[in-house]
Design a protein around this motif. Structure first.
Motif, PDB file in Angstrom:
ATOM      1  N   PRO A 172       0.823  -1.216   0.000  1.00 47.60           N
ATOM      2  CA  PRO A 172       0.000   0.000   0.000  1.00 47.60           C
ATOM      3  C   PRO A 172       0.856   1.265   0.000  1.00 47.60           C
ATOM      4  O   PRO A 172       0.479   2.268  -0.629  1.00 47.60           O
ATOM      5  CB  PRO A 172      -0.812  -0.125   1.293  1.00 47.60           C
ATOM      6  N   ALA A 173       2.005   1.230   0.681  1.00 44.25           N
ATOM      7  CA  ALA A 173       2.873   2.408   0.724  1.00 44.25           C
ATOM      8  C   ALA A 173       3.392   2.753  -0.666  1.00 44.25           C
ATOM      9  O   ALA A 173       3.448   3.928  -1.053  1.00 44.25           O
ATOM     10  CB  ALA A 173       4.031   2.162   1.686  1.00 44.25           C
ATOM     11  N   TYR A 174       3.780   1.729  -1.430  1.00 47.87           N
ATOM     12  CA  TYR A 174       4.262   1.988  -2.784  1.00 47.87           C
ATOM     13  C   TYR A 174       3.143   2.554  -3.654  1.00 47.87           C
ATOM     14  O   TYR A 174       3.346   3.518  -4.411  1.00 47.87           O
ATOM     15  CB  TYR A 174       4.814   0.702  -3.412  1.00 47.87           C
ATOM     16  N   LEU A 175       1.958   1.967  -3.563  1.00 51.96           N
ATOM     17  CA  LEU A 175       0.845   2.402  -4.407  1.00 51.96           C
ATOM     18  C   LEU A 175       0.321   3.776  -4.018  1.00 51.96           C
ATOM     19  O   LEU A 175      -0.374   4.421  -4.808  1.00 51.96           O
ATOM     20  CB  LEU A 175      -0.282   1.365  -4.340  1.00 51.96           C
ATOM     21  N   GLN A 239       9.514  -1.318  -1.788  1.00 57.17           N
ATOM     22  CA  GLN A 239      10.606  -1.030  -2.712  1.00 57.17           C
ATOM     23  C   GLN A 239      10.225  -1.186  -4.180  1.00 57.17           C
ATOM     24  O   GLN A 239      11.030  -0.866  -5.055  1.00 57.17           O
ATOM     25  CB  GLN A 239      11.801  -1.945  -2.388  1.00 57.17           C
ATOM     26  N   GLY A 240       9.026  -1.695  -4.458  1.00 63.60           N
ATOM     27  CA  GLY A 240       8.621  -1.821  -5.851  1.00 63.60           C
ATOM     28  C   GLY A 240       7.573  -2.902  -6.026  1.00 63.60           C
ATOM     29  O   GLY A 240       7.071  -3.481  -5.063  1.00 63.60           O
ATOM     30  N   ILE A 241       7.237  -3.166  -7.292  1.00 63.56           N
ATOM     31  CA  ILE A 241       6.254  -4.192  -7.647  1.00 63.56           C
ATOM     32  C   ILE A 241       6.981  -5.516  -7.855  1.00 63.56           C
ATOM     33  O   ILE A 241       8.063  -5.553  -8.455  1.00 63.56           O
ATOM     34  CB  ILE A 241       5.476  -3.790  -8.913  1.00 63.56           C
ATOM     35  N   ALA A 242       6.385  -6.596  -7.372  1.00 64.82           N
ATOM     36  CA  ALA A 242       6.999  -7.919  -7.482  1.00 64.82           C
ATOM     37  C   ALA A 242       6.093  -8.878  -8.234  1.00 64.82           C
ATOM     38  O   ALA A 242       4.870  -8.714  -8.269  1.00 64.82           O
ATOM     39  CB  ALA A 242       7.320  -8.481  -6.098  1.00 64.82           C
ATOM     40  N   TYR A 243       6.714  -9.892  -8.816  1.00 65.67           N
ATOM     41  CA  TYR A 243       6.014 -10.959  -9.534  1.00 65.67           C
ATOM     42  C   TYR A 243       6.364 -12.254  -8.819  1.00 65.67           C
ATOM     43  O   TYR A 243       7.493 -12.749  -8.914  1.00 65.67           O
ATOM     44  CB  TYR A 243       6.503 -10.976 -10.987  1.00 65.67           C
ATOM     45  N   ILE A 244       5.416 -12.788  -8.047  1.00 65.74           N
ATOM     46  CA  ILE A 244       5.665 -13.980  -7.240  1.00 65.74           C
ATOM     47  C   ILE A 244       4.501 -14.945  -7.430  1.00 65.74           C
ATOM     48  O   ILE A 244       3.531 -14.630  -8.123  1.00 65.74           O
ATOM     49  CB  ILE A 244       5.846 -13.641  -5.750  1.00 65.74           C
ATOM     50  N   TRP A 245       4.586 -16.105  -6.808  1.00 66.12           N
ATOM     51  CA  TRP A 245       3.496 -17.074  -6.916  1.00 66.12           C
ATOM     52  C   TRP A 245       2.365 -16.722  -5.968  1.00 66.12           C
ATOM     53  O   TRP A 245       2.564 -16.165  -4.904  1.00 66.12           O
ATOM     54  CB  TRP A 245       4.009 -18.486  -6.653  1.00 66.12           C
ATOM     55  N   GLU A 246       1.159 -17.106  -6.366  1.00 68.44           N
ATOM     56  CA  GLU A 246      -0.046 -16.772  -5.620  1.00 68.44           C
ATOM     57  C   GLU A 246       0.010 -17.272  -4.179  1.00 68.44           C
ATOM     58  O   GLU A 246      -0.376 -16.570  -3.242  1.00 68.44           O
ATOM     59  CB  GLU A 246      -1.258 -17.379  -6.341  1.00 68.44           C
ATOM     60  N   ARG A 257      -0.649  -6.480   3.839  1.00 65.79           N
ATOM     61  CA  ARG A 257       0.724  -5.996   3.663  1.00 65.79           C
ATOM     62  C   ARG A 257       1.073  -5.822   2.185  1.00 65.79           C
ATOM     63  O   ARG A 257       1.966  -5.059   1.839  1.00 65.79           O
ATOM     64  CB  ARG A 257       1.709  -6.968   4.311  1.00 65.79           C
ATOM     65  N   LEU A 258       0.366  -6.545   1.317  1.00 59.46           N
ATOM     66  CA  LEU A 258       0.533  -6.409  -0.123  1.00 59.46           C
ATOM     67  C   LEU A 258      -0.837  -6.307  -0.777  1.00 59.46           C
ATOM     68  O   LEU A 258      -1.834  -6.805  -0.242  1.00 59.46           O
ATOM     69  CB  LEU A 258       1.302  -7.601  -0.709  1.00 59.46           C
ATOM     70  N   VAL A 259      -0.857  -5.714  -1.956  1.00 63.33           N
ATOM     71  CA  VAL A 259      -2.075  -5.566  -2.751  1.00 63.33           C
ATOM     72  C   VAL A 259      -1.842  -6.259  -4.086  1.00 63.33           C
ATOM     73  O   VAL A 259      -0.779  -6.091  -4.704  1.00 63.33           O
ATOM     74  CB  VAL A 259      -2.419  -4.080  -2.973  1.00 63.33           C
ATOM     75  N   ARG A 260      -2.838  -7.002  -4.543  1.00 63.78           N
ATOM     76  CA  ARG A 260      -2.682  -7.724  -5.808  1.00 63.78           C
ATOM     77  C   ARG A 260      -3.053  -6.826  -6.981  1.00 63.78           C
ATOM     78  O   ARG A 260      -4.048  -6.084  -6.924  1.00 63.78           O
ATOM     79  CB  ARG A 260      -3.551  -8.979  -5.804  1.00 63.78           C
TER      80      ARG A 260
END
Length: 299
Positions: A172-175, A239-246, A257-260
């Motif tokens: 949320p902080a990044y967005l 620190q940025g957008i990440a591409y990880i597994w669901e 803590r993260l937004v999809r």
């Protein structure tokens, strides 16, 4: 043959397969200095140099390669003989050596291990985590776990995991600093966290689908890691957008803590397969392990 010759020859095959005294010593469960001493003693007894050593790598010499042509089938034959003896036991026993990615170990293997080890206390499971495509024959692994479409055609492949989905995530902080991307192409305007692939040394291109058509987006950013846990932590800290597994993202998403992001562009893909050489009879310990992987999980 001297009593220690077979042990030393097996150790030589491991060093040649790993290309490293350090990795071979870990595989063999011995110290690097003891392994190096054993190889020097073997070369002295045979009167020929088997390994070429540099500061960065180890490789078989021409004489060593000639020895390996005979040695590898012999060691496989010994393994097969020991496995056949194991079939005489009422309960499977022995060691199962597997190579796989870290994500496969976390999502496929770890959930089933407690029940499996309780049911088969005489089986030892050894997992070698490696993003590279390790040769399971020369590495003397019983099997590997990878995505089915990446398994060599001469291998027997058995599906052992559900479909998987990628998740593009940010904190949320990044967005709060900039608008969320609406399409994958918008990622070029964002700080993204890259993954360095061990197998090729290149950066992983993020994969998406649009109306059934697969395409890739190469992203930019200030951070590059070769470990998924570090990517998750960096994304969580803004620190940025990440591409990880669901399934990796799920705990962070549940806690906010993260937004999809871009979920519609990330459809399911076929899950993991266990693979092994088609010419090799499956050892009882591996058969029991495979059966446990394929058994329905409790709801």
């Amino acid at each position: 043959m001297r009593r220690n010759d077979l042990l030393d020859l097996s150790a030589f095959a491991a060093v040649a397969a790993e290309g490293s005294f350090t990795r071979a010593a870990i595989k063999l469960g011995m110290s690097q200095s003891a392994l190096s001493h054993a190889m020097k003693a073997l070369e002295q007894r045979l009167g020929v140099r088997l390994l070429s050593r540099t500061t960065r790598s180890v490789a078989a010499t021409a004489a060593g390669e000639e020895l390996l042509k005979t040695l590898r089938p012999a060691l496989e034959g010994i393994d097969a003989g020991l496995a056949q003896l194991g079939t005489k036991r009422a309960v499977p026993a022995g060691k199962v050596r597997l190579t796989m990615t870290k994500q496969a170990a976390r999502s496929v293997i770890q959930p089933m291990l407690p029940g499996f080890l309780a049911a088969y206390p005489d089986i030892q499971v050894e997992v070698f985590v490696d993003d590279r495509f390790t040769d399971i024959v020369t590495g003397r692994f019983d099997a590997g776990i990878r995505f089915g479409q990446k398994v060599a055609k001469d291998m027997v492949s058995v599906r052992v995991g559900p479909d998987l989905r990628a998740a593009v995530v940010a904190s949320p902080a990044y967005l709060a600093q900039r608008p969320a991307p609406r399409t994958p192409r918008d990622l070029i305007h964002h700080r993204c966290i890259n993954y360095r692939m061990a197998r090729t040394g290149g950066l992983y291109a993020w994969e998406f689908r649009d109306k059934g058509r697969r395409f890739e987006v190469r992203v930019e950013g200030s951070l590059v890691f070769n470990d998924g846990d570090l990517i998750e932590a960096a994304a969580e800290s803004g620190q940025g957008i990440a591409y990880i597994w669901e399934d990796q993202a799920a705990p962070y998403l549940a806690r906010g803590r993260l937004v999809r992001l871009l979920e519609a562009w990330c459809p399911p893909i076929p899950g993991y397969c266990l693979y092994y050489p088609s010419r090799r009879q499956m050892p009882p310990a591996l058969a029991a392990f495979l059966q446990a992987l394929r058994s329905p999980k409790p709801a």
